[in-house]
Scaffold this active site. Structure first.
Site, PDB file in Angstrom:
ATOM      1  N   CYS A 153       0.301  -1.650  -0.458  1.00 48.56           N
ATOM      2  CA  CYS A 153       0.113   0.005  -0.193  1.00 48.56           C
ATOM      3  C   CYS A 153       0.932   1.277   0.142  1.00 48.56           C
ATOM      4  CB  CYS A 153      -0.764  -0.169   1.337  1.00 48.56           C
ATOM      5  SG  CYS A 153      -1.868   1.107   1.657  1.00 48.56           S
ATOM      6  N   TRP A 158       2.645   1.515  -3.247  1.00 48.44           N
ATOM      7  CA  TRP A 158       1.263   2.088  -4.514  1.00 48.44           C
ATOM      8  C   TRP A 158       1.142   3.696  -3.975  1.00 48.44           C
ATOM      9  CZ3 TRP A 158      -3.002   5.018  -4.200  1.00 48.44           C
ATOM     10  CH2 TRP A 158      -3.841   4.793  -4.739  1.00 48.44           C
ATOM     11  N   HIS A 159       1.080   3.898  -2.952  1.00 52.08           N
ATOM     12  CA  HIS A 159       0.726   5.518  -3.079  1.00 52.08           C
ATOM     13  C   HIS A 159       2.487   5.975  -3.366  1.00 52.08           C
ATOM     14  CE1 HIS A 159      -2.047   4.774  -0.080  1.00 52.08           C
ATOM     15  NE2 HIS A 159      -2.812   6.360  -0.377  1.00 52.08           N
ATOM     16  N   GLY A 160       3.550   5.916  -3.302  1.00 54.48           N
ATOM     17  CA  GLY A 160       4.618   6.180  -4.059  1.00 54.48           C
ATOM     18  C   GLY A 160       5.946   5.847  -4.080  1.00 54.48           C
TER      19      GLY A 160
END
Length: 185
Positions: free
Chosen positions: A129, A132-134
């Site tokens: 997660c 996924w955000h960066g």
């Protein structure tokens, strides 16, 4: 139309106003100390909530104009009584997606490891997660930290329930507010 307008209000009037202070503090962090940094941090937390929930409300409002019902994506996350409760309330569609497509398959794969398998599945899920955000160290650390919080809660929860029962506070209103405070901090 009302839901869209409410979302637009949250974005333009609330989130964008909070951003003025949060951005000022975070763009000049060495110029601020103590209370100003704390207020800046909470202003940023509220800004991202109102920003994200505003976009969701505008999308839901637009969908309703075309007879499409989209799911509510935020359910008062800053009133959560634990990190797990927070993730059930924050960005619900994304949380459900990572639950269904990352966590559950990992948990099933590692089910023979018992609680350790569940804890490891939580850590890996939140690490993904974060990526996924960066794919930066900040987001990787953020994901790892939330994974550790969630994994720790697997082990801590039974002791917490016994402690609350022993203290006689398991149904106390102030306990709920204390848990909200601690989660928010």
């Amino acid at each position: 139309m009302l839901l869209f307008t409410w979302g637009l209000f949250k974005k333009v009037v609330v989130a964008d106003r909070l951003a003025l202070y949060a951005d000022q503090v975070y763009n000049n962090v060495h110029d601020y100390t103590g209370l100003s940094l704390i207020i800046g941090t909470y202003a940023f937390a509220l800004q991202i909530y109102f920003d994200f929930s505003a976009y969701t409300d505008m999308a839901r409002g637009t969908g309703r104009m075309f007879s499409i019902n989209l799911t509510e994506n935020f359910n008062h996350p800053y009133l959560a009584t634990s990190i797990a409760d927070f993730w059930r309330r924050w960005h619900i569609s994304f949380s459900r997606w990572i639950l269904d497509y990352i966590f559950k398959p990992l948990q099933m794969e590692w089910r023979n490891w018992g609680q350790a398998g569940t804890a490891l599945a939580l850590i890996v899920t939140f690490l993904v997660c974060g990526i996924w955000h960066g794919a930066t160290w900040g987001f990787i650390f953020w994901g790892l930290l939330h994974g550790i919080y969630m994994a720790a809660s697997i082990y801590y929860r039974p002791y917490q329930k016994r402690l609350h029962k022993w203290l006689g506070v398991e149904k106390s209103t102030w306990l709920k507010w204390w848990q909200i405070f601690v989660t928010l901090i």
